[in-house]
Design a protein around this motif. Structure first.
Motif, PDB file in Angstrom:
ATOM      1  N   SER A  95      91.989  55.740  -9.903  1.00  0.00           N
ATOM      2  CA  SER A  95      90.957  55.836  -8.860  1.00  0.00           C
ATOM      3  C   SER A  95      90.354  57.230  -8.801  1.00  0.00           C
ATOM      4  N   LEU A  96      91.193  58.221  -9.062  1.00  0.00           N
ATOM      5  CA  LEU A  96      90.735  59.613  -9.064  1.00  0.00           C
ATOM      6  C   LEU A  96      89.687  59.854 -10.156  1.00  0.00           C
ATOM      7  N   THR A  97      89.816  59.124 -11.264  1.00  0.00           N
ATOM      8  CA  THR A  97      88.957  59.335 -12.447  1.00  0.00           C
ATOM      9  C   THR A  97      88.120  58.106 -12.785  1.00  0.00           C
ATOM     10  N   GLU A  98      87.959  57.196 -11.832  1.00  0.00           N
ATOM     11  CA  GLU A  98      87.245  55.946 -12.104  1.00  0.00           C
ATOM     12  C   GLU A  98      85.854  56.211 -12.693  1.00  0.00           C
ATOM     13  N   ASN A  99      85.152  57.190 -12.142  1.00  0.00           N
ATOM     14  CA  ASN A  99      83.838  57.580 -12.676  1.00  0.00           C
ATOM     15  C   ASN A  99      84.008  58.733 -13.661  1.00  0.00           C
ATOM     16  N   ALA A 100      84.745  58.448 -14.725  1.00  0.00           N
ATOM     17  CA  ALA A 100      85.147  59.483 -15.672  1.00  0.00           C
ATOM     18  C   ALA A 100      83.971  60.250 -16.268  1.00  0.00           C
ATOM     19  N   LYS A 101      82.873  59.544 -16.587  1.00  0.00           N
ATOM     20  CA  LYS A 101      81.729  60.239 -17.202  1.00  0.00           C
ATOM     21  C   LYS A 101      81.222  61.367 -16.316  1.00  0.00           C
ATOM     22  N   GLU A 102      81.257  61.163 -15.007  1.00  0.00           N
ATOM     23  CA  GLU A 102      80.821  62.210 -14.075  1.00  0.00           C
ATOM     24  C   GLU A 102      81.799  63.381 -14.040  1.00  0.00           C
ATOM     25  N   LEU A 103      83.014  63.147 -14.522  1.00  0.00           N
ATOM     26  CA  LEU A 103      84.055  64.184 -14.534  1.00  0.00           C
ATOM     27  C   LEU A 103      84.321  64.692 -15.950  1.00  0.00           C
ATOM     28  N   SER A 104      83.404  64.428 -16.872  1.00  0.00           N
ATOM     29  CA  SER A 104      83.653  64.756 -18.285  1.00  0.00           C
ATOM     30  C   SER A 104      83.981  66.233 -18.497  1.00  0.00           C
ATOM     31  N   ASN A 105      83.534  67.098 -17.597  1.00  0.00           N
ATOM     32  CA  ASN A 105      83.857  68.524 -17.721  1.00  0.00           C
ATOM     33  C   ASN A 105      85.340  68.804 -17.478  1.00  0.00           C
ATOM     34  N   LEU A 106      86.106  67.818 -17.007  1.00  0.00           N
ATOM     35  CA  LEU A 106      87.539  67.986 -16.761  1.00  0.00           C
ATOM     36  C   LEU A 106      88.395  67.492 -17.927  1.00  0.00           C
ATOM     37  N   TYR A 107      87.743  66.846 -18.887  1.00  0.00           N
ATOM     38  CA  TYR A 107      88.455  66.296 -20.048  1.00  0.00           C
ATOM     39  C   TYR A 107      88.319  67.220 -21.247  1.00  0.00           C
ATOM     40  N   LEU A 108      89.389  67.290 -22.040  1.00  0.00           N
ATOM     41  CA  LEU A 108      89.343  67.996 -23.322  1.00  0.00           C
ATOM     42  C   LEU A 108      88.588  67.162 -24.347  1.00  0.00           C
ATOM     43  N   ASP A 109      88.890  65.842 -24.341  1.00  0.00           N
ATOM     44  CA  ASP A 109      88.456  64.981 -25.444  1.00  0.00           C
ATOM     45  C   ASP A 109      88.182  63.534 -25.033  1.00  0.00           C
ATOM     46  N   GLY A 110      88.054  63.279 -23.742  1.00  0.00           N
ATOM     47  CA  GLY A 110      87.815  61.924 -23.277  1.00  0.00           C
ATOM     48  C   GLY A 110      89.074  61.167 -22.887  1.00  0.00           C
ATOM     49  N   ILE A 111      90.240  61.721 -23.230  1.00  0.00           N
ATOM     50  CA  ILE A 111      91.529  61.106 -22.878  1.00  0.00           C
ATOM     51  C   ILE A 111      92.406  62.119 -22.142  1.00  0.00           C
ATOM     52  N   HIS A 112      92.510  63.300 -22.716  1.00  0.00           N
ATOM     53  CA  HIS A 112      93.381  64.352 -22.175  1.00  0.00           C
ATOM     54  C   HIS A 112      92.573  65.321 -21.318  1.00  0.00           C
ATOM     55  N   PHE A 113      93.282  66.052 -20.470  1.00  0.00           N
ATOM     56  CA  PHE A 113      92.616  66.912 -19.499  1.00  0.00           C
ATOM     57  C   PHE A 113      92.733  68.391 -19.845  1.00  0.00           C
ATOM     58  N   ASN A 114      91.657  69.120 -19.578  1.00  0.00           N
ATOM     59  CA  ASN A 114      91.651  70.577 -19.743  1.00  0.00           C
ATOM     60  C   ASN A 114      92.339  71.189 -18.509  1.00  0.00           C
ATOM     61  N   PRO A 115      92.472  72.528 -18.455  1.00  0.00           N
ATOM     62  CA  PRO A 115      93.164  73.132 -17.307  1.00  0.00           C
ATOM     63  C   PRO A 115      92.574  72.734 -15.946  1.00  0.00           C
ATOM     64  N   GLU A 116      91.266  72.609 -15.853  1.00  0.00           N
ATOM     65  CA  GLU A 116      90.661  72.197 -14.574  1.00  0.00           C
ATOM     66  C   GLU A 116      91.040  70.754 -14.239  1.00  0.00           C
ATOM     67  N   GLY A 117      91.051  69.888 -15.239  1.00  0.00           N
ATOM     68  CA  GLY A 117      91.476  68.502 -15.038  1.00  0.00           C
ATOM     69  C   GLY A 117      92.947  68.409 -14.657  1.00  0.00           C
ATOM     70  N   GLN A 118      93.770  69.266 -15.278  1.00  0.00           N
ATOM     71  CA  GLN A 118      95.199  69.321 -14.928  1.00  0.00           C
ATOM     72  C   GLN A 118      95.362  69.713 -13.465  1.00  0.00           C
ATOM     73  N   SER A 119      94.515  70.629 -12.990  1.00  0.00           N
ATOM     74  CA  SER A 119      94.572  71.041 -11.583  1.00  0.00           C
ATOM     75  C   SER A 119      94.223  69.876 -10.656  1.00  0.00           C
ATOM     76  N   LEU A 120      93.269  69.048 -11.073  1.00  0.00           N
ATOM     77  CA  LEU A 120      92.911  67.865 -10.288  1.00  0.00           C
ATOM     78  C   LEU A 120      94.107  66.913 -10.188  1.00  0.00           C
ATOM     79  N   LEU A 121      94.794  66.677 -11.308  1.00  0.00           N
ATOM     80  CA  LEU A 121      95.972  65.807 -11.306  1.00  0.00           C
ATOM     81  C   LEU A 121      97.070  66.412 -10.431  1.00  0.00           C
TER      82      LEU A 121
END
Length: 189
Positions: free
Chosen positions: A154-180
């Motif tokens: 639910s946190l990432t349901e609109n993943a395309k809008e959060l693409s800046n938080l992904y490293l590669d479309g599956i895994h998360f960069n440091p900002e995405g890790q902070s969201l988790l």
């Protein structure tokens, strides 16, 4: 003596692609001074987790097991039913050993991004379509067994809008890790 926690899963638990200090599980460990065993293995499926359940969970005798699985199963063209069946076996084994279980609902993926930045794969679309079905089945399991859960989907349901938080479309960069991490804090506050 501190309570032991086992986080069992795949690369999303392990922290693929980021430094350990940026991984959301490690952030829980350091921010809450928890005795966490990170048993995330890159590429692991729910079947792999079943195989290693004795050594990675039961032999450690944690107070709490956090279990998140399914993305790699779906990428391997496995059914939602097979994933849920495997997770239910692990829930039953944990509960029968007096281990409290928390379930992680896997985050959404971005197939186009993963094809470009991670690796080419024919099952990204199947995975993306199946993740909401997996979420519903996992919520049913949580209701059946009265389990706490973290709904990363639910946190990432609109993943395309959060693409800046992904490293590669599956895994998360440091900002995405902070969201988790921010989401995961609800289990410990």
């Amino acid at each position: 003596m501190k309570n032991k926690y086992v986080f069992l899963g795949d690369s999303l638990i392990f922290g693929y692609g980021v430094k350990p200090k940026d991984n959301w599980v490690n952030k829980l460990k350091t921010n809450y001074d928890l005795d966490i065993y990170n048993k995330g293995i890159n590429g692991s499926t729910s079947t792999d987790m079943l195989v290693r359940f004795q050594g990675d969970v039961l032999d450690i005798s944690p107070k709490i097991l956090f279990l998140m699985a399914g993305t790699n199963d779906l990428l391997s063209n496995r059914s939602v039913t097979s994933i849920v069946n495997n997770i239910e076996i692990m829930i039953k084994d944990a509960v029968s050993n007096n281990i409290e279980v928390y379930i992680g609902i896997p985050p959404n993926i971005i197939p186009e991004m993963a094809n470009k930045l991670f690796m080419r794969c024919d099952t990204y679309d199947y995975c993306k379509e199946s993740l909401p079905l997996l979420r519903n089945e996992l919520l049913n399991l949580c209701n059946t067994y009265s389990l706490k859960y973290l709904d990363f989907y639910s946190l990432t349901e609109n993943a395309k809008e959060l693409s800046n938080l992904y490293l590669d479309g599956i895994h998360f960069n440091p900002e995405g890790q902070s969201l988790l991490f921010e989401k995961a804090k609800q289990l410990f506050n």
